[in-house]
Write a protein that holds these residues in place. Sequence first.
Motif, short mmCIF file in Angstrom:
data_model
loop_
_atom_site.label_atom_id
_atom_site.label_comp_id
_atom_site.label_asym_id
_atom_site.label_seq_id
_atom_site.Cartn_x
_atom_site.Cartn_y
_atom_site.Cartn_z
N MET A 245 76.68 43.04 80.32
CA MET A 245 77.48 44.13 80.04
C MET A 245 77.57 44.17 78.68
SD MET A 245 81.42 45.03 81.61
CE MET A 245 81.91 43.58 80.77
N TRP A 246 77.84 43.09 77.92
CA TRP A 246 78.35 43.43 76.50
C TRP A 246 76.71 43.34 75.70
CZ3 TRP A 246 78.43 38.34 72.98
CH2 TRP A 246 78.76 38.55 71.68
N LEU A 247 75.99 42.86 75.92
CA LEU A 247 74.59 42.81 74.84
C LEU A 247 73.64 43.94 75.32
CD1 LEU A 247 73.77 38.89 74.50
CD2 LEU A 247 74.88 40.59 72.74
N LEU A 248 73.53 44.00 76.58
CA LEU A 248 72.61 44.85 77.34
C LEU A 248 73.28 46.36 77.70
CD1 LEU A 248 70.30 42.37 79.15
CD2 LEU A 248 70.19 42.97 76.80
N SER A 249 74.42 46.54 77.67
CA SER A 249 75.16 47.39 78.07
C SER A 249 75.23 47.60 79.80
CB SER A 249 74.61 48.89 77.36
OG SER A 249 75.06 48.80 76.01
N ASP A 250 74.75 46.73 80.39
CA ASP A 250 74.59 46.79 81.91
C ASP A 250 76.06 47.27 82.51
OD1 ASP A 250 72.30 46.17 81.69
OD2 ASP A 250 72.15 44.20 83.19
N ARG A 251 76.20 47.88 83.44
CA ARG A 251 77.41 48.33 84.20
C ARG A 251 77.50 47.62 85.32
NH1 ARG A 251 78.96 52.36 87.86
NH2 ARG A 251 76.67 52.84 88.25
N ILE A 252 78.80 47.12 85.35
CA ILE A 252 79.51 46.33 86.49
C ILE A 252 79.84 47.14 87.50
CG2 ILE A 252 80.77 44.66 87.55
CD1 ILE A 252 80.50 42.99 84.80
N THR A 253 79.37 47.57 88.78
CA THR A 253 79.65 48.41 89.60
C THR A 253 80.94 47.94 90.53
OG1 THR A 253 78.28 47.85 91.37
CG2 THR A 253 77.33 49.50 89.68
N PRO A 254 81.66 48.83 91.27
CA PRO A 254 82.53 48.13 91.82
C PRO A 254 82.15 47.19 93.08
CG PRO A 254 83.14 50.53 91.64
CD PRO A 254 81.67 50.11 91.15
N ALA A 255 81.02 47.27 93.52
CA ALA A 255 80.38 46.23 94.66
C ALA A 255 80.10 45.21 94.00
CB ALA A 255 79.33 47.06 95.39
N ARG A 256 79.47 45.31 92.74
CA ARG A 256 79.00 43.92 92.07
C ARG A 256 80.43 43.37 91.70
NH1 ARG A 256 75.16 44.77 87.05
NH2 ARG A 256 73.93 45.48 88.68
N ALA A 257 81.13 44.06 91.29
CA ALA A 257 82.58 43.32 90.82
C ALA A 257 83.09 42.71 92.03
CB ALA A 257 83.52 44.48 90.37
N ALA A 258 83.21 43.14 93.13
CA ALA A 258 83.80 42.51 94.36
C ALA A 258 82.78 41.16 94.83
CB ALA A 258 83.51 43.37 95.71
N GLY A 259 81.45 41.20 94.72
CA GLY A 259 80.84 39.88 94.55
C GLY A 259 81.30 38.97 93.55
N LEU A 260 81.33 39.29 92.40
CA LEU A 260 81.59 38.33 91.17
C LEU A 260 83.14 37.90 91.52
CD1 LEU A 260 80.43 40.46 88.15
CD2 LEU A 260 79.31 38.38 89.35
N ALA A 261 83.96 38.58 92.14
CA ALA A 261 85.18 38.01 92.30
C ALA A 261 85.36 36.85 93.55
CB ALA A 261 86.16 39.41 93.06
N LEU A 262 84.43 37.16 94.35
CA LEU A 262 84.25 36.09 95.31
C LEU A 262 83.79 34.84 94.83
CD1 LEU A 262 82.51 37.93 98.38
CD2 LEU A 262 84.93 37.17 98.40
N ILE A 263 82.73 35.05 93.82
CA ILE A 263 82.17 33.77 92.91
C ILE A 263 83.46 33.10 92.22
CG2 ILE A 263 80.81 33.09 91.09
CD1 ILE A 263 78.94 35.20 92.03
N VAL A 264 84.38 33.87 91.72
CA VAL A 264 85.64 33.35 90.85
C VAL A 264 86.44 32.51 91.73
CG1 VAL A 264 87.58 34.14 89.66
CG2 VAL A 264 85.28 35.12 89.13
N LEU A 265 86.71 33.17 92.87
CA LEU A 265 87.64 32.42 93.76
C LEU A 265 86.83 31.09 94.29
CD1 LEU A 265 88.59 35.45 96.22
CD2 LEU A 265 90.34 34.26 94.37
N GLY A 266 85.75 31.35 94.55
CA GLY A 266 84.83 29.81 95.00
C GLY A 266 84.91 28.82 93.95
#
Length: 343
Positions: free
Chosen positions: A141-162
Amino acid sequence: MTDAPHPLLARFAPRTVGIAAAVITVLIWTSFIVIARASNDPARGGLLTPFDIAYCRIVGASLILLPLGAWLVHQDRARGIRGASWLRISPLPGHITIKTGFFGGLLYALLAYSAFVYAPAVHASVLMPGSLPLWTALLAMWLLSDRITPARAAGLALIVLGDLLVGGLSLLQVFEGGSVWIGDLLFMTAAMCWACYSVLARHYRLDAVRATIAITTFACVAYLPMYTAMALTGVVKSQLFHAPWRDLLFQAAFQGWGSVVISGVTFTQMIRHFGPVRSTMITALVPGLSALSAVLLLGEPLHWNLAAGLLLVTGGILFGVRAAAPNLSKNIAMKPVYKRAGG
């Protein structure tokens, strides 16, 4: 010049090459976690230190990749392509070689092997491949200007919890004299280093073989002479000159040829086909396979927080795979920022 595929790979469809690269990467990464823990676990009586194993890794990879790199540089110069090499060994410019080599060739190995001294393989199964998509998404997101969609953010949230279920609980041992938390922090830092390398590889649109040669060249030049001198003079505790040859050869073969040469090429090839974020998402099988292997082969216990963290991380990665939905044609059409021989 076009970024023509390697003649051997040109016989297969891009999708076939991408899937094959992903499968090989997953298998080697799974084996890496189990073997690295077995080699670094003090209770198993391993002679080599983590820095010794990193040394064997770099030596093994260098024996194959440095001669190949010198040959590629020679081929480039014969075609009138100059300035795209470092020390006439790395087939990438100096600034790219140093940046990718620091994160992907040297720092990752030192941190990962050191972590296995303190924490079991089951923890590594959750924290290394589990935190990798998180770091990669943030860096992309920082270097390549990739966009984190809400769905992807939900997946990353599960990873953080784990990750919190595993690493967070181990941090509570800080005041109880435990040391597992040290390994957990090192695992997550190692994953961040590999994420830096993967995003840099996409940012510079690197050829798989050349990128792997470059990171090995930097690690060889920056680490081997210094560590050899320190080991010989006794500045660092090392068993390089006392361990059996079979141990040294095994580590050089698996850690160097397998973990660096083979998986380095397949991982970068996977990045070129799927993109950095989805490439790390594809490794969803690694946590489960490596945790199962650690339980069956190393006899490690699978506590409730580890099992829950494993499920959350795996679910988050799989959810992210569906959310990424990359444009494959865009990724396949990537061209390197430097002129490569034969292109």
